[in-house]
Design a protein around this motif. Structure first.
Motif, PDB file in Angstrom:
ATOM      1  N   ARG A  27       0.837  -1.203   0.000  1.00  0.00           N
ATOM      2  CA  ARG A  27       0.000   0.000   0.000  1.00  0.00           C
ATOM      3  C   ARG A  27       0.874   1.256   0.000  1.00  0.00           C
ATOM      4  NH1 ARG A  27      -3.448  -3.338   3.161  1.00  0.00           N
ATOM      5  NH2 ARG A  27      -2.558  -2.700   5.163  1.00  0.00           N
ATOM      6  N   ALA A  28       1.873   1.260   0.852  1.00  0.00           N
ATOM      7  CA  ALA A  28       2.761   2.430   0.915  1.00  0.00           C
ATOM      8  C   ALA A  28       3.524   2.608  -0.394  1.00  0.00           C
ATOM      9  CB  ALA A  28       3.728   2.281   2.085  1.00  0.00           C
ATOM     10  N   TYR A  29       3.948   1.508  -0.990  1.00  0.00           N
ATOM     11  CA  TYR A  29       4.701   1.576  -2.246  1.00  0.00           C
ATOM     12  C   TYR A  29       3.832   2.136  -3.370  1.00  0.00           C
ATOM     13  CZ  TYR A  29       7.452   0.029  -6.265  1.00  0.00           C
ATOM     14  OH  TYR A  29       8.172  -0.007  -7.432  1.00  0.00           O
ATOM     15  N   LEU A  30       2.590   1.664  -3.468  1.00  0.00           N
ATOM     16  CA  LEU A  30       1.676   2.166  -4.490  1.00  0.00           C
ATOM     17  C   LEU A  30       1.475   3.671  -4.350  1.00  0.00           C
ATOM     18  CD1 LEU A  30      -1.213  -0.453  -4.885  1.00  0.00           C
ATOM     19  CD2 LEU A  30       0.318   0.410  -6.670  1.00  0.00           C
ATOM     20  N   LEU A  31       1.239   4.116  -3.116  1.00  0.00           N
ATOM     21  CA  LEU A  31       1.011   5.543  -2.879  1.00  0.00           C
ATOM     22  C   LEU A  31       2.256   6.354  -3.225  1.00  0.00           C
ATOM     23  CD1 LEU A  31      -0.984   5.459   0.489  1.00  0.00           C
ATOM     24  CD2 LEU A  31      -1.888   5.813  -1.807  1.00  0.00           C
ATOM     25  N   VAL A  56      -3.024   0.737 -17.039  1.00  0.00           N
ATOM     26  CA  VAL A  56      -3.871   1.549 -16.172  1.00  0.00           C
ATOM     27  C   VAL A  56      -4.953   0.681 -15.534  1.00  0.00           C
ATOM     28  CG1 VAL A  56      -5.552   3.439 -16.132  1.00  0.00           C
ATOM     29  CG2 VAL A  56      -3.425   3.685 -17.429  1.00  0.00           C
ATOM     30  N   SER A  57      -5.496  -0.275 -16.297  1.00  0.00           N
ATOM     31  CA  SER A  57      -6.531  -1.158 -15.751  1.00  0.00           C
ATOM     32  C   SER A  57      -5.990  -1.984 -14.592  1.00  0.00           C
ATOM     33  CB  SER A  57      -7.061  -2.081 -16.849  1.00  0.00           C
ATOM     34  OG  SER A  57      -7.695  -1.342 -17.868  1.00  0.00           O
ATOM     35  N   ASP A  58      -4.811  -2.567 -14.776  1.00  0.00           N
ATOM     36  CA  ASP A  58      -4.223  -3.371 -13.695  1.00  0.00           C
ATOM     37  C   ASP A  58      -3.887  -2.498 -12.486  1.00  0.00           C
ATOM     38  OD1 ASP A  58      -4.442  -5.700 -15.098  1.00  0.00           O
ATOM     39  OD2 ASP A  58      -2.379  -5.699 -15.840  1.00  0.00           O
ATOM     40  N   LEU A  59      -3.391  -1.293 -12.734  1.00  0.00           N
ATOM     41  CA  LEU A  59      -3.085  -0.387 -11.632  1.00  0.00           C
ATOM     42  C   LEU A  59      -4.353  -0.011 -10.880  1.00  0.00           C
ATOM     43  CD1 LEU A  59      -1.222   1.466 -10.027  1.00  0.00           C
ATOM     44  CD2 LEU A  59      -1.465   3.187 -11.832  1.00  0.00           C
ATOM     45  N   SER A  60      -5.434   0.222 -11.593  1.00  0.00           N
ATOM     46  CA  SER A  60      -6.707   0.564 -10.941  1.00  0.00           C
ATOM     47  C   SER A  60      -7.178  -0.571 -10.036  1.00  0.00           C
ATOM     48  CB  SER A  60      -7.772   0.872 -11.994  1.00  0.00           C
ATOM     49  OG  SER A  60      -7.378   1.969 -12.811  1.00  0.00           O
ATOM     50  N   LEU A  61      -7.042  -1.809 -10.521  1.00  0.00           N
ATOM     51  CA  LEU A  61      -7.450  -2.956  -9.716  1.00  0.00           C
ATOM     52  C   LEU A  61      -6.514  -3.143  -8.517  1.00  0.00           C
ATOM     53  CD1 LEU A  61      -8.457  -5.526 -12.480  1.00  0.00           C
ATOM     54  CD2 LEU A  61      -9.945  -4.076 -11.081  1.00  0.00           C
ATOM     55  N   ARG A  62      -5.240  -2.868  -8.704  1.00  0.00           N
ATOM     56  CA  ARG A  62      -4.298  -2.942  -7.574  1.00  0.00           C
ATOM     57  C   ARG A  62      -4.673  -1.928  -6.498  1.00  0.00           C
ATOM     58  NH1 ARG A  62       1.800  -3.024  -9.843  1.00  0.00           N
ATOM     59  NH2 ARG A  62       2.230  -2.878  -7.603  1.00  0.00           N
ATOM     60  N   LEU A  63      -5.067  -0.738  -6.914  1.00  0.00           N
ATOM     61  CA  LEU A  63      -5.502   0.269  -5.945  1.00  0.00           C
ATOM     62  C   LEU A  63      -6.763  -0.191  -5.219  1.00  0.00           C
ATOM     63  CD1 LEU A  63      -4.886   3.556  -7.968  1.00  0.00           C
ATOM     64  CD2 LEU A  63      -3.777   2.905  -5.818  1.00  0.00           C
ATOM     65  N   ARG A  64      -7.696  -0.761  -5.952  1.00  0.00           N
ATOM     66  CA  ARG A  64      -8.918  -1.262  -5.310  1.00  0.00           C
ATOM     67  C   ARG A  64      -8.586  -2.375  -4.322  1.00  0.00           C
ATOM     68  NH1 ARG A  64     -12.651  -5.248  -8.516  1.00  0.00           N
ATOM     69  NH2 ARG A  64     -10.802  -6.467  -7.919  1.00  0.00           N
ATOM     70  N   ASN A  65      -7.752  -3.328  -4.734  1.00  0.00           N
ATOM     71  CA  ASN A  65      -7.409  -4.454  -3.853  1.00  0.00           C
ATOM     72  C   ASN A  65      -6.618  -4.005  -2.636  1.00  0.00           C
ATOM     73  OD1 ASN A  65      -8.666  -6.144  -5.693  1.00  0.00           O
ATOM     74  ND2 ASN A  65      -6.754  -6.682  -6.748  1.00  0.00           N
ATOM     75  N   PHE A 109      -7.812   1.250  -1.708  1.00  0.00           N
ATOM     76  CA  PHE A 109      -7.884   2.641  -2.143  1.00  0.00           C
ATOM     77  C   PHE A 109      -8.825   2.835  -3.327  1.00  0.00           C
ATOM     78  CE2 PHE A 109      -3.343   2.452  -0.509  1.00  0.00           C
ATOM     79  CZ  PHE A 109      -3.675   2.982   0.728  1.00  0.00           C
ATOM     80  N   GLY A 110      -9.760   1.909  -3.510  1.00  0.00           N
ATOM     81  CA  GLY A 110     -10.686   2.018  -4.621  1.00  0.00           C
ATOM     82  C   GLY A 110     -11.542   3.273  -4.577  1.00  0.00           C
ATOM     83  N   TYR A 111     -11.782   3.807  -3.369  1.00  0.00           N
ATOM     84  CA  TYR A 111     -12.618   5.001  -3.228  1.00  0.00           C
ATOM     85  C   TYR A 111     -11.976   6.237  -3.851  1.00  0.00           C
ATOM     86  CZ  TYR A 111      -9.476   5.963   0.701  1.00  0.00           C
ATOM     87  OH  TYR A 111      -8.368   6.188   1.482  1.00  0.00           O
ATOM     88  N   LEU A 112     -10.677   6.162  -4.150  1.00  0.00           N
ATOM     89  CA  LEU A 112     -10.019   7.292  -4.793  1.00  0.00           C
ATOM     90  C   LEU A 112     -10.442   7.446  -6.256  1.00  0.00           C
ATOM     91  CD1 LEU A 112      -6.356   6.884  -3.455  1.00  0.00           C
ATOM     92  CD2 LEU A 112      -8.018   8.598  -2.740  1.00  0.00           C
ATOM     93  N   LEU A 113     -10.873   6.347  -6.875  1.00  0.00           N
ATOM     94  CA  LEU A 113     -11.181   6.344  -8.298  1.00  0.00           C
ATOM     95  C   LEU A 113     -12.692   6.368  -8.528  1.00  0.00           C
ATOM     96  CD1 LEU A 113      -8.620   3.637  -9.471  1.00  0.00           C
ATOM     97  CD2 LEU A 113      -8.324   6.123  -9.446  1.00  0.00           C
ATOM     98  N   LYS A 114     -13.097   6.848  -9.692  1.00  0.00           N
ATOM     99  CA  LYS A 114     -14.503   6.840 -10.071  1.00  0.00           C
ATOM    100  C   LYS A 114     -14.967   5.399 -10.298  1.00  0.00           C
ATOM    101  CE  LYS A 114     -14.666  11.399 -12.300  1.00  0.00           C
ATOM    102  NZ  LYS A 114     -14.813  12.118 -13.593  1.00  0.00           N
ATOM    103  N   ASP A 115     -16.250   5.144 -10.056  1.00  0.00           N
ATOM    104  CA  ASP A 115     -16.792   3.804 -10.264  1.00  0.00           C
ATOM    105  C   ASP A 115     -16.635   3.375 -11.715  1.00  0.00           C
ATOM    106  OD1 ASP A 115     -17.512   3.680  -7.619  1.00  0.00           O
ATOM    107  OD2 ASP A 115     -19.593   4.301  -7.950  1.00  0.00           O
ATOM    108  N   SER A 116     -16.797   4.311 -12.633  1.00  0.00           N
ATOM    109  CA  SER A 116     -16.682   3.967 -14.056  1.00  0.00           C
ATOM    110  C   SER A 116     -15.279   3.487 -14.411  1.00  0.00           C
ATOM    111  CB  SER A 116     -17.052   5.186 -14.911  1.00  0.00           C
ATOM    112  OG  SER A 116     -16.193   6.294 -14.615  1.00  0.00           O
ATOM    113  N   VAL A 117     -14.255   4.055 -13.770  1.00  0.00           N
ATOM    114  CA  VAL A 117     -12.873   3.634 -14.013  1.00  0.00           C
ATOM    115  C   VAL A 117     -12.659   2.210 -13.514  1.00  0.00           C
ATOM    116  CG1 VAL A 117     -10.458   4.097 -13.445  1.00  0.00           C
ATOM    117  CG2 VAL A 117     -12.003   5.997 -13.959  1.00  0.00           C
ATOM    118  N   LEU A 118     -13.172   1.912 -12.319  1.00  0.00           N
ATOM    119  CA  LEU A 118     -13.018   0.571 -11.758  1.00  0.00           C
ATOM    120  C   LEU A 118     -13.821  -0.453 -12.562  1.00  0.00           C
ATOM    121  CD1 LEU A 118     -13.239   1.414  -7.947  1.00  0.00           C
ATOM    122  CD2 LEU A 118     -11.204   0.770  -9.244  1.00  0.00           C
ATOM    123  N   GLU A 119     -15.010  -0.090 -13.018  1.00  0.00           N
ATOM    124  CA  GLU A 119     -15.824  -1.013 -13.809  1.00  0.00           C
ATOM    125  C   GLU A 119     -15.153  -1.319 -15.138  1.00  0.00           C
ATOM    126  OE1 GLU A 119     -19.523   1.020 -14.018  1.00  0.00           O
ATOM    127  OE2 GLU A 119     -20.067   0.620 -11.930  1.00  0.00           O
TER     128      GLU A 119
END
Length: 389
Positions: A334-338, A359-368, A371-381
């Motif tokens: 988590r700290a490394y991603l941030l 970007v898709s894999d990075l978005s899923l890594r953030l969610r897992n 930190f998924g709340y940082l991104l829009k739902d449409s980006v995660l979907e």
């Protein structure tokens, strides 16, 4: 101007390691100090509350934010000509907090992680000082309104940010080790290993203070490895023997004992190599007389062991106080991603390129990573749809 005593590489200056003692899977390595100055003392202040809310004004990036945790005790540091009072606590009555009732429970309100109470007296919350610094890393979130981030992420950043830990009393093995093991006359701290993995280091300036604080280690918090490794086998006993062929006089015997002790120190120093000798990033917290209180973290590289902690260094560079916490692999990720996002100004495409991913894999890594709340739902979907293909 940068203080030269800010730690860049953690070294046990002025300290020596003794033979370890083993209780099941717990290995405690005594830390000894041969030259005790006596001008820095620590004493215990207990808090009998279920939790504490700490004002961290100036610690996190926005006013009004709070640090909430179970805080069983604080440490009161005195220096200079008041050091004798620290042992008995006779002058340590003032408290910078008050209690609120929450049903049958009480919650303590404390002002700041470090609070000056007198001209030569400072109250600090051990380990919480380091954890608050860890939680505040990149706490503000993106400063540029990139289209991928949610309104919440842009307005609040990482508020709230939380991490879990394990209290020492959750491990009966640790409690048994602390009750059973011998305390050396010159002992000022210990290294705590579980299944021969370093979990924590604790060092103070004076042997009398360590004796008074020894049992508080069962109240401290640790990484989940304290329980995760609980079902592994016992740690092996490590032994050294004297070389009879080298001993023909008392002087020879003295030299052999000295060599054996040095071998112990070298070996346990090797076991603690993820902490001692490691490069760290330090931040000044408070200057008290000739002592500098600081907090630090190691590289946060997911391929390495990582620790956070706090330290006090004397005018001569001697390590007078140390308390550390080993980050779990998930906490490090988590700290490394941030940190990678922050270095790329929170731009997802640039960060993905830096991490050699999409970007898709990075978005899923953030969610897992939570930190998924940082991104829009449409980006995660959209990222989830690409992952299913």
């Amino acid at each position: 101007m940068t203080d030269a005593r800010l730690i860049q590489r953690l070294e046990p200056a002025g300290l020596r390691l003794a033979q370890s003692q083993v209780w099941g899977g717990i290995r405690l390595v005594p830390v000894l100090r041969d030259e005790v100055r006596g001008d820095l003392r620590m004493t215990l202040r207990t808090y009998d509350d279920v939790a504490a809310v700490v004002s961290v004004k100036g610690g996190l990036k926005e006013p009004g934010l709070k640090y909430i945790s179970y805080v069983p005790h604080g440490l009161v540091m005195t220096w200079g000509n008041r050091q004798a009072e620290a042992v008995y606590g006779t002058q340590l009555q003032p408290e910078d907090g008050k209690r609120l009732k929450a049903g049958p429970f009480s919650i303590r309100l404390l002002h700041r992680m470090v609070h000056r109470e007198d001209r030569r007296q400072l109250r600090m919350l051990p380990l919480h000082l380091a954890m608050e610094g860890f939680l505040s890393l990149q706490f503000g979130g993106p400063e540029t309104a990139w289209a991928e981030y949610s309104r919440e992420g842009l307005s609040r950043g990482l508020d709230p940010r939380s991490e879990s830990s394990v209290p020492g009393w959750a491990s009966p093995m640790l409690d048994g080790a602390l009750r059973t093991f011998e305390i050396h006359p010159q002992q000022v701290g210990l290294l705590l290993f579980k299944a021969d993995v370093l979990l924590s280091a604790f060092v103070v300036a004076h042997p009398d203070d360590y004796r008074a604080l020894h049992r508080t280690l069962v109240e401290d918090f640790y990484g989940d490895l304290l329980l995760q490794y609980g079902f592994l086998g016992d740690a092996p006993e490590l032994g050294l023997t004297l070389d009879d062929a080298r001993v023909s006089s008392l002087e020879d015997l003295r030299n052999e004992v000295h060599r054996m002790r040095q071998d112990w120190a070298d070996f346990h120093g090797f076991m603690a190599g993820s902490l001692f000798g490691a490069s760290v990033s330090s931040t000044r917290v408070y200057k008290a007389g000739g002592f500098l209180l600081q907090r630090f973290h190691t590289s946060l590289d997911p391929a390495e062991e990582n620790h956070i902690g706090e330290a006090i260094v004397g005018t001569d560079g001697t390590l007078e106080y140390l308390k550390t916490y080993r980050l779990s692999a998930a906490q490090t990720r988590r700290a490394y991603l941030l940190s990678q996002l922050a270095q790329c100004d929170w731009h997802l495409e640039d960060t993905a390129e830096r991490l050699r991913t999409t970007v898709s894999d990075l978005s899923l890594r953030l969610r897992n990573a939570g930190f998924g709340y940082l991104l829009k739902d449409s980006v995660l979907e959209a990222a989830q749809r690409k992952h299913r293909r």
